[in-house]
Design a protein around this motif. Structure first.
Motif, PDB file in Angstrom:
ATOM      1  N   SER A  65      -4.607   4.908   1.274  1.00 60.31           N
ATOM      2  CA  SER A  65      -3.658   3.642   1.400  1.00 60.31           C
ATOM      3  C   SER A  65      -2.933   4.220   2.554  1.00 60.31           C
ATOM      4  O   SER A  65      -2.659   5.180   3.038  1.00 60.31           O
ATOM      5  CB  SER A  65      -2.789   3.397   0.299  1.00 60.31           C
ATOM      6  OG  SER A  65      -3.468   3.017  -0.957  1.00 60.31           O
ATOM      7  N   THR A  67       6.349   6.053  -2.416  1.00 62.39           N
ATOM      8  CA  THR A  67       5.965   5.341  -1.310  1.00 62.39           C
ATOM      9  C   THR A  67       4.329   5.938  -1.127  1.00 62.39           C
ATOM     10  O   THR A  67       4.181   6.391   0.275  1.00 62.39           O
ATOM     11  CB  THR A  67       6.608   5.295  -0.132  1.00 62.39           C
ATOM     12  OG1 THR A  67       6.869   6.682   0.361  1.00 62.39           O
ATOM     13  CG2 THR A  67       7.678   4.360  -0.326  1.00 62.39           C
ATOM     14  N   GLY A  68       3.739   5.976  -2.137  1.00 56.67           N
ATOM     15  CA  GLY A  68       2.319   6.588  -2.065  1.00 56.67           C
ATOM     16  C   GLY A  68       1.001   5.655  -1.717  1.00 56.67           C
ATOM     17  O   GLY A  68       0.257   6.278  -0.708  1.00 56.67           O
ATOM     18  N   ALA A  69       0.793   4.827  -2.681  1.00 55.30           N
ATOM     19  CA  ALA A  69      -0.539   4.415  -2.313  1.00 55.30           C
ATOM     20  C   ALA A  69      -0.684   3.028  -3.274  1.00 55.30           C
ATOM     21  O   ALA A  69       0.268   2.846  -4.047  1.00 55.30           O
ATOM     22  CB  ALA A  69      -1.704   5.298  -2.734  1.00 55.30           C
ATOM     23  N   PHE A  82       0.709  -1.266  -0.001  1.00 53.48           N
ATOM     24  CA  PHE A  82      -0.003   0.107   0.220  1.00 53.48           C
ATOM     25  C   PHE A  82       0.714   1.181  -0.136  1.00 53.48           C
ATOM     26  O   PHE A  82       0.462   2.380   0.161  1.00 53.48           O
ATOM     27  CB  PHE A  82      -1.124   0.013   1.174  1.00 53.48           C
ATOM     28  CG  PHE A  82      -2.201  -0.822   0.835  1.00 53.48           C
ATOM     29  CD1 PHE A  82      -3.322  -0.562  -0.080  1.00 53.48           C
ATOM     30  CD2 PHE A  82      -2.307  -2.080   1.481  1.00 53.48           C
ATOM     31  CE1 PHE A  82      -4.153  -1.365  -0.302  1.00 53.48           C
ATOM     32  CE2 PHE A  82      -3.463  -2.812   1.119  1.00 53.48           C
ATOM     33  CZ  PHE A  82      -4.482  -2.530   0.304  1.00 53.48           C
ATOM     34  N   ALA A  83       2.241   0.986  -0.049  1.00 52.77           N
ATOM     35  CA  ALA A  83       3.142   2.235  -0.074  1.00 52.77           C
ATOM     36  C   ALA A  83       3.802   2.270  -1.491  1.00 52.77           C
ATOM     37  O   ALA A  83       5.106   2.411  -1.473  1.00 52.77           O
ATOM     38  CB  ALA A  83       4.146   2.229   1.203  1.00 52.77           C
ATOM     39  N   ASN A 100      -6.983   1.881  -3.278  1.00 53.90           N
ATOM     40  CA  ASN A 100      -7.352   2.163  -1.891  1.00 53.90           C
ATOM     41  C   ASN A 100      -6.788   3.587  -1.869  1.00 53.90           C
ATOM     42  O   ASN A 100      -5.739   3.985  -1.592  1.00 53.90           O
ATOM     43  CB  ASN A 100      -6.479   1.224  -0.721  1.00 53.90           C
ATOM     44  CG  ASN A 100      -6.895   1.816   0.724  1.00 53.90           C
ATOM     45  OD1 ASN A 100      -7.705   2.737   0.764  1.00 53.90           O
ATOM     46  ND2 ASN A 100      -6.560   1.291   1.578  1.00 53.90           N
ATOM     47  N   MET A 107      -3.630   1.917  -6.174  1.00 53.79           N
ATOM     48  CA  MET A 107      -4.963   2.721  -6.661  1.00 53.79           C
ATOM     49  C   MET A 107      -6.312   2.397  -5.862  1.00 53.79           C
ATOM     50  O   MET A 107      -7.233   3.091  -5.985  1.00 53.79           O
ATOM     51  CB  MET A 107      -5.081   2.557  -8.098  1.00 53.79           C
ATOM     52  CG  MET A 107      -5.940   3.738  -8.756  1.00 53.79           C
ATOM     53  SD  MET A 107      -6.010   3.494 -10.522  1.00 53.79           S
ATOM     54  CE  MET A 107      -4.299   4.147 -11.107  1.00 53.79           C
TER      55      MET A 107
END
Lengths: 728, 754
Positions: free
Chosen positions: B428, B419-421, B404-405, B425, B423
C-alpha cells in the motif's frame, strides 16, 4: 615538494572486513594493491594503515607516499554505518503546518520499503521503522505555496520563531532540517526561515541548517524530507570523519597538496568540500559499477551487464549507451530518498547460498538464505550441515578442493557429497551428482531471470549487451547462466581485484543535479533553455571548485518524460547539443570541444520524437499514445570532470596455443550423455594474450575458477582478461 | 478428511524449479509494465493491478504479487469467454478480449480485464490475464463507483467480452468504442494499452518456455504448481486446531435513500485439511451499490487468505481447493442481478475480509502462532471522488486514495502500525501531496495521523489518517464519497481490545477561508471548520452522491485506524504517556479508557492515582450482577492445560476429566469449556460517548454499542464485541471460538503429557 613529483593516485575502499588500497603510478602505469583490516571504531585508522601497506610496494613509508600522492580517492562506509547504527545528530524538522506527520505516515509504503518480498508477503508482521525524527522534534509553521509556486498563505513568522525556540532551546536539537511543500519551486519561505534562525541564533554556527530547496530541489515531499533529514542526521558524523582523515593524510590539501576525494552513490568522486553526507550512502556498491564503466570505456563496450557473485548475493548493474542509470525511487536502509544512486539489483545467490528440499512439496529450493562465511559451505568443515552452491561446485569437479582460493582453504569433498546425499539427493530420488547439477542449474536460473528482468525495461535486446562477471563465485557460473539470457559475449577478469581498484582509482568527478519543473510539450525553447542554463551554471560553478575549467566539463542531460496523465516517467537521454546537428558526439555526451547549444523549436520536436521512439522500444510497437500529450516532468544533469586514466599494462600476443598453461586434467560434470568429462585445467598465471581455449575447460586463478562448458570458448585479450563466447 | 492427489513427481525437479522461477519473474515483469504505462493513481500509487497465467480452461496457474482482490478475477472471464465465444466469433491465436462485467468476474465494473489465449501448434495451451482497477467507467457519476446507483445499469459500461485485438490486429474501432464512453478516454486508453503490453510480454515468455522444454514438460510443470499449492495449503490447515469460529462485523449504508445498518456474519469451520467460510446470517442486499457479487465475494475473502492464512504459499488454483464458501443469494455477500455493486469492494467486501480475518486470527492464536495474530485492520475503503471541467475546458475526474494509509491492528507483541496499509494491497502506498496537486484541482491543508482513531488496547490499533482537501484552481467541482464506517466501526478488536474509531466527513461550503490565509492561518481539523465562518457546514455519510462545490470549499475526511489488542488497563502507563506525547490519544482517553492519571502539562504519570483508577475500573467491570457464578474449586483440582486460546483465557482439564475455561490473570474458573464463556462473565453494553471518535460530531447515534465482557474475578476485559439492535435482534452474545476439544484431547493424549 614540487607538484611534478606527485606521481601517485591512491584508491581506498573500506569494506566490511578489509580496507583495500590501490596505488597507481601515473608515470609507469604500474598498479599495486594491498589491504589492512577495517577498523570500525575509527575507520580512518584502517585507511591510513592500508595506505602504509601499499606504500611498501614502491619502497616508501606512509609519509613518503603521501608526499608524492596527488589524489586519494576514497569509498567509505562511514555514512551507511552511522545510519544503520543510528549514530547521528539530534535532528529537528520544520515543515508546512498540517503536514507534521508526513515523515511518520511514510506514504504508508514505508511499512514495506526496504523489505524482501518474503517479508512483505508476511503482512501480519511488516511494520514501519522507527522514524529518524521523533514527533516531538517536528514543528509545522503555517504557510502554503501552490503547485505553480504562488504563495497562497504567507509565512507565519511568529510560528517560525516559536518553532525554532522550542526546537533549539527546548529539544536541544543539533541539526535542523527544513522541508516545505513546493519549496523546490519557490524557496522564499525556506530561505526566510533560515534568515530568522540566523537572526535569532547568530552564535549557533555549530547548528547545521539544511533547506530542501538547496539540497534536493525536486518534487515529491516525502522522499525529499527523508533526504534532508538523513543529510542533517549524518552531517556531523561524516564531517568529523572526513576532517579527521584529512588530518591523518597530512592536513593541507591546498594547491599542490594531497587532495582527498570521496566516492558518492551517483558514481562520482568529489572533493571533500563538495561532498554531501547523504550522497555517501550506498557508495560502496557503486564502486563496482564505476569499475565496470572504466573497463567498458577501455574495451569499447557501450552496453554492459555488470554482475558480481560473491558469498551471499548476486549484484547486477547495467551500463547502457556508456553510462549507468539511477534508481527510480532509491531506498537507503528503509527510507525512500531523492538522491541519485546507481541502480544495482541484488538477489540471494552466492557460493554460500543454501539448497534444501521442502518437506511438503519435495521441491528443490535454492536460496535466498546463505550459510555466510561462518559456518560457510559444508566442505569448509567448519560445522556447516546445509549443502550450498559451493558444495555443489566441488562435487561437480568445478572447484579443486586442494586449490580453493589458491589453496589457502582445503575443502573436504566427502562432506559436500554426504550433505547433498542426505539433504537433497535421497529426498528427491536422485544421485548425488544429479542433485549437485540440479543446485547448479537452479541457482543459474535465478541469476538468469534477474539478468533478463533487468534488461527488459531498457527496451534493448540481450544480444546488444556484453556481460562482465566479477566476484569469487561468478566465473564458475557465468557461462552456464548466460546461455538462457541471449547474451553471447562474457568477460571475466582473473585479475579482477586489480581491475576493480583501478576503476575506482580512475573514477571521474561527477556532480548530479535534478530540477523538477513541468513542461507540456512542445515547450517554448526559451523556457527550456533558461532552466537548463541555470542548472548548467550551478554545475559549472561546482566543477570549477573541483578544479575543472568549463570547457573540460561534460554535461549529460536526462529528461524524465511521460505521456500526460501518466504517473511514471521514462528517463530519456538528450544530447546537450541537440538533435539533427552534425558533429555530435556518438554517445551523446558533449565532447570537450563541442559547446552546449540552445535548443530551438526543431530540437523540441525531435526530443518528443525521441521520447516516443524510446517508449515504443520499451513497451512495444503500438504502445505509444501521443493523443494524450507529452510532458517533461524533471531534468537531471550529470556534470562529469574526466579523471586522468592511466594506461593499464598491455601484454604481447603469444599465439593461439595455450598448452604451456595446461596444468593437467580432472573429471568435471557437464550433464547429458557426457556425464563427467576429462577436462583440461589451465593455470591462469601461465596464459598469454591470444591463447584460445575450447570448452570443456577450467581455468584456475588464485582467487577464482573459470568454467568453460562444452560449446563455449575463450580468448585471452591483451590486458590478460578472458573474453568468452557461446558458440552459435 | 480429504487427501490431495499425489503431486506429479514425473516432472524433473530441476527443470520444474527453473520453470517456476521464470514464470514468477515474467508475471512480475508484466505487472511492472502496466504500472509504468498506466495513468491511474490507483494503479501507480495503490498498486491495484494483477497479472496471472491460467490453464487452457481458465484455472489459475500462477498469480503475480499485487492487489489481492484480483487473484481470482480473470478466471471467471476466461471461463465465460470459452463458454460463450468458442463457437462465434471464435477464440484464435493473437486475440485479446476486453471484459468488465462484475456479474461475470472481478469486483465491479472498474475492474477492467484483458485476457489473451496462448496458442502453440494451433492448440490453445494457456491464457494470460491482466486486471486493473480503472477510475472511470462512464457511470452516472464520475469516478467509476457511483454512490447513487441502485442498479447495475447506472454503473457505467458493461463489456461482455470484445475482441480488442483480433488475430494480432489492434482494433481501433473497439478501442474507441470502449474509451469514448467514459469521461476520461485518455486515461482509459493508457490503462488498456498497459494491459495489452503486459499480456504480450507474458505470453511471449510462456511460448519460449514451451519451445525450450517441450509442451509436455510445461504442461506437467504447470499442473505441479497447482498441486503443490494445494498440498501446502492442506498441510498448513492440518497443523491448525479444528473448530468453529464466528465473527460479526457491522457497516452502515446510506445511499439509495436509505440510512440503515447492516452486517456480515462469518462462520468459519476448520476440519482436518479443509476450511469453510459460511456467510449465512449476513444482511439482505442493500438498495444501493454496497453489495458484492459472488465472484467479488471470493475476491474479498481471498484478500485475507492470501495475506494471512496462506501468505507463504504460491497463489494458484491449488489454494482454493481446500476452501469452501457459502454465500446465500440476495444478501450483501452475493447480490442478485441487477443489483448495483460498484461499492461492494470498499464496504461489504471489506467486512467479508475482516470477518474472516477475525476467525483466522483467533484460530492462529489457539495454534500458538502469535506472529500471525493481528487485531482487525481498518476497513476504511473508498474515499472522496470528484469530477469537473477545468479552466482549460478539460474534463477532470479522479479519486483520493488516502485509505491505503489506514491503521492496522494491534498484535500480541507490538502496537498496530499507524497509517499502514489496506489488506488488499500488501505494498500500500499513498500519493505525495505534491504529486497529487500536480494532477488534480485540489489543495491539501492537512494530512495527519488522527488521534484516537485506533482501537484502544494493551497493544492499541494504529492510527488512521485525516486529510483536509480544498477545491483549488478550478471554478467548481462535483465531490462525492464512497465507503462506510461513520456509524459503525467496520472492524474488530481482539481479546479485550476495542474496535477502531468511527470515520467522519465534513464539508465547509462558501467560507471566508481566504481571510484566514491572508492572516497566516489555515483550518486543519473538522472542529476548526466551524470557525471559518462557512455558509454551510455539512456532516455527511461516507457513501455520498456528488454535491456541487466551488473553489475554496473544504472537505475534511478521516480514515479509521486498526483494532486494539488486549485489555487497555494492561498497557504500561509509561507507554500511555508516550501515546499522549505523540498525539495518538487524547487526555480523556488516557484517563477514561486506560485509567492513567497524568499531569496535564508535563504528562508525568501519577502512579498511585493510576493504580487507584485502574482498580476502580476493574471493580466496575467485574461487578455486573449478571453472572451466574460457577462454583470455584481450588486450582489444584486441575490436572493440565489443554489449550490457551485467548490472551487471557485457556482451557484446562480437571481431575474428573471435565474441561473448564479459566482466566489466566486470576486463575479463576469461569465456565464449562464446552459452552460459551461469555454467558458466565461480567457483561455490559455501553457507548464511549466521552471519547472523541466514539461519538458523532452532529449528535447522530452510532448504530452499534460495545458489549464488554470481563472476568468476574479480576475485572480483566476479555472481549469487546459490537452489537446492533437493528440487525442483531436477540443475538446479543457471539460465540466466537468453539474449539473441537475432543480432537485436541485425542491429539494431546497421543503426544503424551506437556
Amino acid at each position: 615538494m614540487v607538484a611534478a613529483e606527485r606521481r601517485y593516485i591512491v584508491g581506498i575502499d573500506t569494506g566490511g572486513t578489509f580496507t583495500d588500497a590501490t596505488l597507481i603510478d601515473t608515470v609507469t602505469n604500474e598498479v599495486f594493491i594491498d589491504k589492512s583490516p577495517t577498523t570500525p571504531h575509527d575507520f580512518s585508522l584502517g585507511v591510513v594503515n592500508a595506505i602504509g601497506e601499499v606504500a611498501k610496494w614502491v619502497n616508501l613509508d606512509l609519509q613518503g607516499l603521501l608526499d608524492r600522492t596527488r589524489l586519494v580517492k576514497h569509498g567509505s562506509t562511514v555514512a551507511t554505518n552511522a545510519l544503520l547504527t543510528r549514530n547521528g545528530a539530534r535532528v529537528g524538522l520544520i515543515t508546512t503546518a498540517g503536514f507534521e506527520d508526513t515523515t511518520l505516515i511514510m506514504r504508508a509504503v514505508g511499512r514495506v520499503a526496504g523489505l524482501s518480498i518474503e517479508q512483505i508477503k508476511h503482512q501480519s508482521t511488516a511494520t514501519k521503522p522507527e522514524p529518524l525524527v521523533p514527533r516531538a522534534c517536528i514543528r509545522g509553521v503555517t504557510e502554503r505555496i501552490d503547485a505553480r509556486g504562488d504563495v497562497v498563505i504567507p509565512l507565519n513568522e511568529h510560528e517560525v520563531r516559536e518553532a525554532l525556540r522550542t526546537l533549539v532551546e527546548g529539544q536541544e536539537i543539533q541539526s535542523l532540517a527544513v522541508n516545505l511543500l513546493f519549496g523546490f519551486i519557490n524557496p522564499s519561505h525556506e530561505r526566510r526561515i533560515k534568515a530568522i534562525f540566523d537572526e535569532l541564533y547568530p552564535d549557533r554556527t555549530d547548528l547545521e541548517i539544511t533547506l530542501s530547496s538547496d539540497l534536493a530541489p525536486v518534487f515529491r515531499e516525502y522522499a525529499r524530507a527523508n533526504t534532508v533529514i538523513i543529510n542533517a542526521f549524518l552531517a556531523r558524523t561524516v564531517n568529523r570523519y572526513v576532517d579527521g582523515l584529512g588530518q591523518r593524510l597530512g592536513g593541507s590539501d591546498s594547491e599542490g597538496g594531497t587532495q582527498l576525494l570521496l566516492m558518492q552513490a551517483n558514481g562520482g568522486i568529489v572533493h571533500r568540500d563538495e561532498m554531501t553526507p547523504v550522497g555517501m550512502l550506498q557508495s560502496g556498491p557503486a564502486g563496482g559499477i564505476i569499475a565496470s564503466k572504466t573497463i567498458a570505456d577501455l574495451l569499447g563496450h557501450g552496453n554492459v551487464v555488470s554482475t558480481d557473485m560473491g558469498g551471499t548475493s548476486y549484484d547486477l548493474g547495467l551500463i547502457v549507451d556508456g553510462f549507468w542509470s539511477y534508481m527510480r525511487e532509491p531506498i537507503v536502509e528503509r527510507f525512500h530518498i531523492s538522491w541519485p544512486i546507481i541502480n544495482i539489483e541484488s538477489i540471494g545467490a552466492g557460493g554460500g547460498t543454501i539448497a534444501r528440499t521442502d518437506h511438503v512439496t519435495r521441491r528443490l529450493v535454492v536460496g535466498p538464505q546463505s550459510a555466510g562465511a561462518s559456518p560457510g559451505p559444508v566442505c569448509y568443515g567448519a560445522g556447516g550441515t546445509q549443502p550450498t552452491v559451493t558444495d555443489a561446485n566441488v562435487v561437480l569437479g568445478y572447484i579443486d578442493p586442494d586449490y580453493f582460493l589458491g589453496g589457502r582453504i582445503k575443502l573436504q569433498k566427502q562432506l559436500s557429497e554426504e550433505a547433498i546425499r542426505t539433504k537433497i539427493a535421497e529426498p528427491l530420488g536422485m544421485s548425488v551428482v544429479e542433485a549437485a547439477a540440479g543446485i547448479y542449474q537452479v541457482i543459474n536460473g535465478h541469476m538468469a531471470d534477474l539478468v533478463r528482468k533487468s534488461i527488459l525495461p531498457t527496451g534493448r535486446a540481450p544480444s546488444e549487451f556484453v556481460m562482465y562477471a566479477f566476484g569469487g563465485a561468478g566465473p564458475i557460473h557465468t557461462l552456464a547462466l548466460t546461455a538462457a539470457t541471449g547474451i553471447r559475449e562474457i568477460y571475466v577478469f582473473p585479475t579482477s581485484a586489480v581491475f576493480s581498484s583501478f576503476g575506482i582509482a580512475s573514477a571521474d568527478v561527477i556532480h548530479t543535479l535534478t530540477a523538477s519543473q513541468r513542461y507540456v510539450m512542445p515547450a517554448d525553447p526559451d523556457d527550456l533553455n533558461g532552466a537548463l542554463q541555470d542548472l548548467d551554471a550551478k554545475l559549472i560553478d561546482v566543477m570549477r571548485k573541483e578544479g575543472f575549467e568549463p570547457n573540460q566539463v561534460q554535461l549529460r542531460r536526462t529528461f524524465h518524460m511521460r505521456y500526460r496523465r501518466q504517473l511514471n516517467e521514462l528517463a530519456i537521454h538528450i544530447p546537450a547539443g541537440g538533435y539533427g546537428h552534425e558533429a555530435e558526439d556518438q554517445a551523446g555526451d558533449v565532447a570537450v570541444d563541442s559547446p552546449v547549444r540552445s535548443y530551438d523549436a526543431h530540437d523540441v520536436k525531435l526530443i518528443m520524437e525521441e521520447f516516443e521512439r524510446r517508449y515504443e522500444q520499451v513497451y512495444g510497437p503500438g504502445s505509444g499514445y501521443s493523443r494524450a500529450g507529452i510532458e517533461v516532468i524533471s531534468i537531471t544533469i550529470d556534470a562529469i570532470g574526466p579523471a586522468p586514466k592511466p594506461k593499464i599494462a598491455e601484454h604481447p600476443g603469444a599465439g593461439l596455443d595455450p598448452s604451456r598453461a595446461l596444468r593437467g586434467h580432472r573429471p568435471a560434470y557437464f550433464g547429458g550423455a557426457r556425464g563427467f568429462a576429462e577436462t583440461a585445467i589451465y593455470d591462469y598465471t601461465e596464459l598469454r594474450p591470444e591463447n584460445h581455449l575450447m570448452g570443456p575447460a577450467i581455468v584456475e586463478t588464485p582467487v577464482t575458477t573459470v568454467v568453460l562448458p562444452p560449446g563455449t570458448s575463450g580468448t585471452v585479450d591483451r590486458y590478460m582478461n578472458l573474453a568468452l563466447r557461446l558458440e552459435a | 478428511m480429504t487427501h490431495p492427489e499425489p503431486i506429479a513427481t514425473h516432472v524433473d525437479p530441476v527443470i520444474y524449479e527453473i520453470f517456476r522461477h521464470r514464470l514468477e519473474t515474467v508475471l512480475e515483469e508484466g505487472r511492472l509494465a502496466i504500472r509504468m504505462v498506466s495513468g491511474s493513481s490507483v494503479v501507480i500509487e495503490g498498486g491495484e493491478t494483477m497479472c496471472a497465467l491460467y490453464k487452457s480452461d481458465g484455472t489459475p496457474l500462477l498469480v503475480a504479487q499485487g492487489i489481492l482482490l484480483h487473484c481470482v478475477g480473470a478466471r471467471d472471464f476466461i471461463k465465460h469467454c470459452i463458454e460463450a465465444y468458442e463457437g462465434s466469433p471464435g477464440i484464435n491465436d493473437g486475440d485479446q478480449f476486453f471484459y468488465n462485467d462484475p456479474y461475470i468476474g472481478g469486483q465491479h465494473s472498474c475492474d477492467q480485464v484483458v485476457i489473451k489465449p496462448i496458442f502453440y501448434n494451433c492448440e490453445r495451451v494457456a491464457w494470460v490475464g491482466s486486471v486493473m482497477h480503472t477510475v472511470e467507467v462512464g457511470a452516472m457519476e464520475p469516478g467509476g463507483m457511483p454512490a447513487s446507483a441502485t442498479e447495475i445499469f447506472q454503473e457505467g459500461i458493461r463489456i461482455f467480452g470484445l475482441k480488442i485485438v483480433d488475430g494480432g490486429e489492434f482494433r481501433q474501432d473497439v478501442f474507441n468504442t470502449i474509451t469514448m464512453q467514459t469521461r476520461d478516454p485518455h486515461m482509459i486508453g493508457l490503462d488498456t494499452k498497459g494491459r495489452l503490453a503486459a499480456n504480450n510480454i507474458i505470453g511471449r515468455t510462456y511460448l519460449e518456455l514451451i519451445e525450450k522444454y517441450g509442451f509436455d514438460v510445461v504442461r506437467d510443470a504447470s499442473e505441479k504448481i497447482i498441486d503443490e499449492s494445494e498440498a501446502q495449503a492442506r498441510a498448513l490447515l492440518s497443523s491448525l486446531p479444528d473448530g468453529v469460529w464466528t465473527s460479526r462485523i457491522h457497516g452502515d449504508d446510506t445511499s439509495g435513500g436509505e440510512d440503515k445498518p447492516y452486517r456480515v456474519v462469518c462462520t468459519m469451520t476448520k476440519r482436518g485439511d479443509g476450511i469453510t467460510f459460511d456467510f449465512t446470517g449476513s444482511s439482505p442486499q442493500n438498495k444501493c451499490s454496497n453489495n458484492e457479487t459472488l465472484p467479488a465475494a471470493w475476491g474479498s475473502l481471498f484478500v485475507v487468505l492470501a495475506s494471512h492464512l496462506f501468505w507463504n504459499i504460491h497463489w494458484s488454483n491449488g489454494i482454493f481447493a481446500p476452501v469452501t464458501v457459502v454465500a446465500p443469494e440476495g444478501t450483501v455477500v452475493n447480490c442478485r442481478f441487477p443489483a448495483a455493486c460498484s461499492n461492494g469492494v470498499v464496504t461489504s467486501g471489506m467486512m467479508i475480509t475482516e470477518s474472516a480475518h477475525e476467525c483466522i486470527a483467533r484460530m492462529f492464536y489457539a495454534a500458538g502462532r502469535y506472529d500471525d495474530v493481528n487485531a482487525g485492520w481498518s476497513s476504511a475503503g473508498g474515499g472522496p471522488y470528484f469530477g469537473g471541467i477545468n479552466r482549460k475546458g478539460e474534463l477532470v475526474s479522479n479519486m483520493i486514495l488516502d485509505n491505503f494509509a489506514s491503521g492496522l491492528g494491534g498484535t500480541p507483541s507490538r502496537d498496530g502500525v499507524d497509517t499502514g496499509a489496506q489488506m488488499m494491497n500488501p505494498q500500500s502506498n499513498i500519493n505525495d501531496v505534491e504529486s497529487l496537486e500536480f494532477n488534480v484541482p485540489l489543495m491539501l491543508l492537512a494530512r495527519r495521523q488522527m488521534p484516537d482513531s485506533g482501537g484502544f488496547g494493551k497493544r492499541p490499533g494504529g492510527m488512521g489518517p485525516e486529510s483536509a482537501y480544498m477545491v483549488y484552481g478550478i471554478d467548481g467541482l462535483m465531490v462525492g464519497s464512497i465507503g462506510q464506517g461513520r456509524r459503525a466501526p467496520g472492524s474488530f478488536g481482539l481479546f479485550g481490545g476495542y474496535p477502531p474509531g468511527l470515520q467522519e466527513m465534513r464539508f465547509a461550503l462558501g467560507s471566508d477561508v481566504r481571510d484566514w490565509f491572508a492572516a497566516g492561518r489555515s483550518p486543519r481539523s473538522a472542529d476548526q471548520l466551524t470557525e471559518i465562518n462557512a455558509q454551510t457546514i455539512l456532516d455527511t455519510p461516507r457513501t455520498l452522491p456528488i454535491i456541487p462545490t466551488r473553489e475554496y470549499d473544504i472537505v475534511i475526511y478521516n480514515m479509521s485506524g486498526g483494532g486494539g489488542y488486549g485489555d487497555p488497563l494492561e498497557r504500561d502507563p509509561e507507554l500511555v504517556r508516550a501515546d499522549l506525547e505523540r498525539g495518538a490519544i487524547s487526555a480523556d482517553t488516557a484517563s477514561l479508557v486506560y485509567g492513567v492519571e497524568a499531569d496535564q502539562t508535563t504528562l508525568e504519570v501519577d502512579v498511585a492515582a493510576t493504580e487507584a483508577c485502574r482498580a476502580m475500573i476493574r471493580r466496575e467491570r467485574s461487578d455486573q450482577g449478571n453472572v451466574a457464578r460457577l462454583h470455584n474449586p481450588s486450582p489444584a483440582a486441575r490436572t493440565r492445560r489443554l489449550v490457551r486460546f485467548h490472551e487471557s483465557l485457556a482451557v484446562d482439564q480437571k481431575a474428573d476429566g471435565s474441561l473448564v475455561t479459566i482466566c489466566l490473570a486470576c486463575d479463576r474458573e469461569l465456565a464449562d469449556a464446552r459452552g460459551n464463556y461469555k454467558e458466565h462473565v461480567g457483561r455490559r453494553e455501553r457507548t464511549l460517548s466521552e471519547v472523541p471518535l466514539r461519538h458523532l460530531k452532529n449528535g447522530d447515534r452510532p448504530w452499534v454499542v460495545y458489549v464488554e465482557y470481563a472476568c468476574p474475578g479480576c475485572g480483566t476485559l476479555l472481549e469487546v464485541d459490537t452489537y446492533c439492535p437493528e440487525t442483531d435482534g436477540e443475538e446479543r452474545i457471539i460465540w466466537d471460538t468453539r474449539l473441537d476439544l475432543d480432537a485436541l484431547l485425542a491429539s494431546s493424549s497421543r503426544e503424551g503429557p506437556p
